[in-house]
Design a protein around this motif. Sequence first.
Motif, PDB file in Angstrom:
ATOM      1  N   HIS A 160      17.396  42.941   7.469  1.00 45.04           N
ATOM      2  CA  HIS A 160      16.396  43.634   6.656  1.00 45.04           C
ATOM      3  C   HIS A 160      15.670  44.602   7.570  1.00 45.04           C
ATOM      4  CE1 HIS A 160      16.372  41.583   2.723  1.00 45.04           C
ATOM      5  NE2 HIS A 160      16.735  40.506   3.391  1.00 45.04           N
ATOM      6  N   TYR A 206       8.987  41.724   0.781  1.00 48.13           N
ATOM      7  CA  TYR A 206       9.785  42.012   1.967  1.00 48.13           C
ATOM      8  C   TYR A 206       8.965  42.505   3.153  1.00 48.13           C
ATOM      9  CZ  TYR A 206      13.825  41.450  -1.044  1.00 48.13           C
ATOM     10  OH  TYR A 206      14.772  40.937  -1.893  1.00 48.13           O
ATOM     11  N   PRO A 226      14.930  45.499  -1.384  1.00 47.74           N
ATOM     12  CA  PRO A 226      13.589  46.050  -1.198  1.00 47.74           C
ATOM     13  C   PRO A 226      13.333  47.383  -1.894  1.00 47.74           C
ATOM     14  CG  PRO A 226      14.441  45.176   0.861  1.00 47.74           C
ATOM     15  CD  PRO A 226      15.579  45.181  -0.116  1.00 47.74           C
TER      16      PRO A 226
END
Length: 288
Positions: A106, A212, A146
């Motif tokens: 991420h 996130y 996201p």
Amino acid sequence: MNPIGIMVDSLRLGVRDGLKKAKELGADGVQIYAVSGEMDPANLSSGARKELKDYIASLGLEISALCGDLGGHGFQDASVNAEKIEKSKRILDLAVELGTKVVTTHIGVVPEQTNDPIYETMHRACEELGVYAKSLDAYFAIETGPEPAAHLKSFLDSLSTNGVSVNFDPANMVMVTGDDPVQGIITLKDYIVHTHVKDGVRLRQVDPREVYGSLGYKPMSHEQIAEDATSGLYYRELALGEGHVDFARYFQTLRDIGYKGYLTIEREVGEQPEKDIASAIAFIRKYQ
């Protein structure tokens, strides 16, 4: 048929026992977290890496990807990016040594405006990571969720290589942004190098930055995401087929774009992960 993988950490058994259980469950390969503990690249000598690779091969498994998600604010904070980029490169080195070309991660929520200083910081980090990955014929794969697929594609298109690509997770899109995974595959088809198989529902609208992490918001935590996916305040992770991912269309669209990589099962909730993952394998096979 696409090979089926299991996120070893989803089994909650540790690496070695998780590998053996993945084989027992009938997986073709595994994804393993490689950010801390025994799988941290700093803790694995060259001999230990060879021994682990040989052990995985002896089970008849291969590694679909490593997970190199360093959490926090992704690559949004310029003050810590040098350290994070260096560690990410070492995780990619480990991945290549172990026989995979993919590290999933991420990076934080990509801001909408390209002149946002956070966007520019993330872009510089991903450019450096992408160039490094490309030099090894490998990929850092950003996990979907996201931001909408179209915005993620725009960000990826702005990089000089496809060394930063996509780990496609349909449930994250359904649960957080409300994006359509099938259209997302079509939008991101040139970048998909790995996928997660997961399902869920969106219960109410939520700012992705709350989930996130983003500068000015709490840092991302997988433990918090799992807790939220269980409690169901904004979204809930469910067993395959019980959520809002249209898997018949989803799997067909992956075939339509010519994706031949892994379908890796990730299960972040539930008290019976082995049973859930066995059911997930049976579910996937109905479509193969």
